[in-house]
Design an enzyme around this catalytic site. Structure first.
Site, mmCIF file in Angstrom:
data_model
loop_
_atom_site.group_PDB
_atom_site.id
_atom_site.type_symbol
_atom_site.label_atom_id
_atom_site.label_comp_id
_atom_site.label_asym_id
_atom_site.label_seq_id
_atom_site.Cartn_x
_atom_site.Cartn_y
_atom_site.Cartn_z
ATOM 1 N N CYS A 115 14.948 -28.762 14.566
ATOM 2 C CA CYS A 115 14.034 -27.623 14.488
ATOM 3 C C CYS A 115 13.359 -27.589 13.112
ATOM 4 C CB CYS A 115 14.760 -26.323 14.821
ATOM 5 S SG CYS A 115 13.634 -24.953 15.207
ATOM 6 N N HIS B 52 17.326 -27.000 19.620
ATOM 7 C CA HIS B 52 18.584 -26.800 18.891
ATOM 8 C C HIS B 52 19.740 -27.471 19.623
ATOM 9 C CE1 HIS B 52 17.454 -24.032 15.622
ATOM 10 N NE2 HIS B 52 16.516 -23.616 16.466
ATOM 11 N N GLU C 99 22.435 -28.220 18.352
ATOM 12 C CA GLU C 99 23.697 -27.724 17.786
ATOM 13 C C GLU C 99 24.137 -26.393 18.380
ATOM 14 O OE1 GLU C 99 20.790 -25.402 15.233
ATOM 15 O OE2 GLU C 99 20.817 -27.087 16.622
#
Length: 229
Positions: free
Chosen positions: A88, A175, A177
């Site tokens: 990002c 994202h 993560e």
């Protein structure tokens, strides 16, 4: 084995699934809290760099000392040809350091939604083993241009550029993560932003949970591919 350097750029956007992956593979890593003005890693002492998200705009990095330092660190990472994965904001900073433009996207993308691999993406080793269309979790208002020499690897209906790679340097807009603890936390922390987009916590967390198992597995697959490049 030298550790992977994880750069965290705000308190609530930690490495989540990425740390789960590294621990599962027994890959050592360090974490640097750039937003606390912690000293950035010595590139001679790390194997690669993963630069995470941040609610601040990359376009205004020069208004914040820690982001100015991070931008110079990113340029140095490129100069020294150290493998880099930008997530990002981290992907946007990579694009900017490579000479591409970063600007406001036509829509804010918040929540789980599908993206599509481009023709180049379907043959790129970064997305080896991926279906042409798959879900990801999004939370961004800006978007990166594709740097000269790189290739746009993925797209969505609301954001043309979702991933690019040039050699050892990779940027993704989504994202990978995001995990069970972070998504609700982001909804609470950025509640005003959600309200401004006509969304609420239940909607965003619900969209994440529908695809959580798949997005978790795909984040591991993408990281496998990144480290195998």
């Amino acid at each position: 084995m030298l550790p992977v350097a994880i750069i965290q750029n705000c308190e609530v956007e930690s490495a989540g699934n990425i740390k789960d992956y590294l621990n599962s593979k027994k890959i050592p890593f360090t974490e640097t809290l750039s937003y606390k003005n912690k000293k950035l890693p010595d590139l001679n002492q790390v194997s690669s760099v993963i630069n995470l998200g941040c609610p601040l705009s990359v376009t205004k990095y020069d208004e914040h000392k820690f982001l100015k330092d991070l931008f110079e660190f990113t340029k140095k990472t490129i100069e020294e040809e150290k493998p880099y994965l930008g997530v990002c904001f981290g992907g946007q900073m990579l694009a900017l350091a490579l000479g591409a433009k970063v600007s406001a996207n036509r829509e804010k993308e918040i929540g789980a939604s599908p993206i599509r691999l481009t023709k180049s993406g379907q043959s790129d080793p970064l997305f080896k083993g991926f279906n042409p269309k798959f879900p990801v979790f999004q939370w961004h208002g800006d978007t990166f241009g594709i740097p000269t020499g790189a290739t746009n690897l993925a797209e969505s209906d609301d954001c043309t550029n979702q991933a690019f790679r040039i050699g050892k340097f990779t940027g993704v807009q989504f994202h990978l993560e995001a995990d069970d603890s972070q998504v609700p936390l982001w909804c609470d922390t950025y509640a005003e932003e959600l309200a401004g987009e006509g969304k609420d916590k239940d909607e965003v967390v619900g969209s994440y949970k529908v695809h959580a198992k798949e997005t978790h597995a795909l984040s591991f697959k993408l990281l496998d591919n990144f480290f195998n490049l």
